[in-house]
Design an enzyme around this catalytic site. Structure first.
Site, short mmCIF file in Angstrom:
data_model
loop_
_atom_site.label_atom_id
_atom_site.label_comp_id
_atom_site.label_asym_id
_atom_site.label_seq_id
_atom_site.Cartn_x
_atom_site.Cartn_y
_atom_site.Cartn_z
N ASP A 1 35.30 -33.50 51.17
CA ASP A 1 36.19 -33.50 49.99
C ASP A 1 36.67 -32.10 49.64
O ASP A 1 36.67 -31.69 48.49
CB ASP A 1 35.45 -34.13 48.79
CG ASP A 1 36.41 -34.56 47.69
OD1 ASP A 1 35.94 -34.89 46.59
OD2 ASP A 1 37.64 -34.52 47.93
N ARG B 1 40.64 -28.92 43.55
CA ARG B 1 39.92 -29.36 42.34
C ARG B 1 38.42 -29.11 42.45
O ARG B 1 37.72 -29.05 41.44
CB ARG B 1 40.17 -30.85 42.09
CG ARG B 1 39.67 -31.73 43.21
CD ARG B 1 39.91 -33.24 42.99
NE ARG B 1 39.56 -33.97 44.21
CZ ARG B 1 40.41 -34.16 45.22
NH1 ARG B 1 41.65 -33.72 45.13
NH2 ARG B 1 40.04 -34.78 46.33
N ASN B 2 37.91 -28.99 43.69
CA ASN B 2 36.48 -28.81 43.90
C ASN B 2 36.07 -27.37 44.11
O ASN B 2 34.92 -27.09 44.46
CB ASN B 2 36.03 -29.66 45.10
CG ASN B 2 36.08 -31.14 44.79
OD1 ASN B 2 35.88 -31.53 43.65
ND2 ASN B 2 36.40 -31.94 45.78
N ASP C 1 31.62 -28.25 44.55
CA ASP C 1 31.28 -29.65 44.32
C ASP C 1 30.93 -30.31 45.66
O ASP C 1 31.71 -30.21 46.61
CB ASP C 1 32.46 -30.40 43.67
CG ASP C 1 32.06 -31.82 43.30
OD1 ASP C 1 31.71 -32.05 42.15
OD2 ASP C 1 32.04 -32.67 44.21
#
Ligand SMILES: CN1CCN(c2ccc(C(=O)Nc3n[nH]c4c3C=[N+](C(=O)[C@H](O)c3ccccc3)C4)cc2)CC1
Length: 318
Positions: free
Chosen positions: A160, A164-165, A181
């Protein structure tokens, strides 16, 4: 699946006495509970008070999400790299359970990019805050690539990689970007992301065809996602494939369609992105190559001193 090599038990996790942790203020809504800014003090042998981030698991959490929480801590505790959020310890002695992590005070990369767009002030764009320059974007891309290279070297598939992470140590110059994350890798590790809502929850816009068609994940999956993260950085935080939903993106990508170059994106950066999006996974570069190529870009005076194109529209939602 190499991710299963994460051995060790939760007993190996460093336990922090609850009285050493002080919560100051909420930083944002995590997937579990809150993420707080806090202080760590009175640790034996550590006179200093440390600023920390604290992930909390609400008391009402199900046994499943409790073990998810523990697994996330175990995963993060294995890593040791300046571009991956540092794990400090856990407080599992009583509820709410806490995971203590390095504080990254600049917030997430996607928000930072969107906030850094030259602002539209009527008769033209006058940046109230010093806007970013091309070299800032390349340096942020290089930080994430170094973190990804460390994961690849350690046979860890993230699954992922996306803006955003990623989190920033600070918004100001001298910022460092870190991968922060590991929720997706954790869910797969517990082999139950279908429990989490399955296909609908998958980050399709960041995934290569073999992943969303056949569920095949390797480090080359992360390389494809990194290419999309590069596009996010050089588009200053746009949502990839603007105006298209996941189904349309899957059709487009399987038919050979790819993201177009963001406005003003240097050619050698776009060429790197398109190599990350090779249909054949083996033709995608290793992260070591990506780190090397971005290193050259930083050395290139043409590129690194280029100003950012003045995006000529408001901070639109896309
Ligand atoms: C004006 N701006 C407003 C926003 N602001 C912030 C907003 C959010 C944060 C923040 O969450 N910082 C974190 N430091 N360490 C960890 C964090 C999150 N973690 C997590 O593990 C979270 O799950 C996570 C992970 C990746 C991305 C987001 C959240 C670990 C810091 C500043 C700066 C000033």
């Amino acid at each position: 699946n190499p991710n299963y090599e994460i051995a060790g038990s939760f007993a190996d996790l460093r336990q922090i006495p609850r009285h050493c942790v002080t919560l100051i203020k909420a930083l944002g809504q995590g997937a579990f509970g809150e993420v707080y800014e806090g202080h760590l003090s009175n640790l034996p042998g550590e006179p200093m008070t440390l600023s920390i981030a604290v992930k909390t698991l609400p008391d009402i959490a199900t046994p499943q999400s409790q073990s998810d929480f523990e697994m996330e801590a175990l995963i993060m505790s294995k890593f040791n790299h300046e571009n991956i959020v540092r794990f400090i310890g856990v407080c599992f002695e009583k509820m709410p359970r806490l995971i203590v992590l390095e504080l990254l005070a600049g917030g997430d990369l996607k928000t930072f990019l969107r906030e850094s767009r030259p602002r539209w002030l009527g008769q033209g764009t006058v940046p109230p805050t010093p806007t970013l320059r091309m070299i800032d974007l390349v340096e942020m891309a290089l930080d994430v690539a170094k973190g990804c290279n460390y994961l690849e070297e350690n046979h860890f598939i993230h699954r992922d990689i996306a803006a955003r992470n990623c989190l920033l140590t600070t918004k100001d110059s001298g910022r460092v970007v870190k991968i922060a994350d590991f929720g997706m890798a954790r869910d797969i590790y517990r082999a139950d992301y279908y429990r989490k809502g399955g296909k609908a929850m998958l980050p399709v816009k960041w995934m290569p065809p073999e992943a969303f068609l056949d569920g095949i994940f390797t480090s080359k999956t992360d390389v494809w996602s990194y290419g999309v993260l590069l596009w996010e950085i050089f588009s200053m935080g746009y949502m990839p494939y603007p105006g298209r939903n996941n189904q349309e993106v899957m059709q487009l990508v399987t038919a050979g369609g790819r993201l177009e170059a963001p406005n003003g994106c240097p050619l050698q950066i776009y060429q790197l992105m398109t190599q990350c999006w090779s249909t054949l996974a083996d033709e995608r570069p290793h992260f070591s190559t990506i780190v090397e190529r971005l290193g050259y870009c930083i050395q290139d005076p043409e590129l690194s001193t280029a100003p950012l194109p003045q995006l000529m529209h408001k901070n639109s939602s896309s």
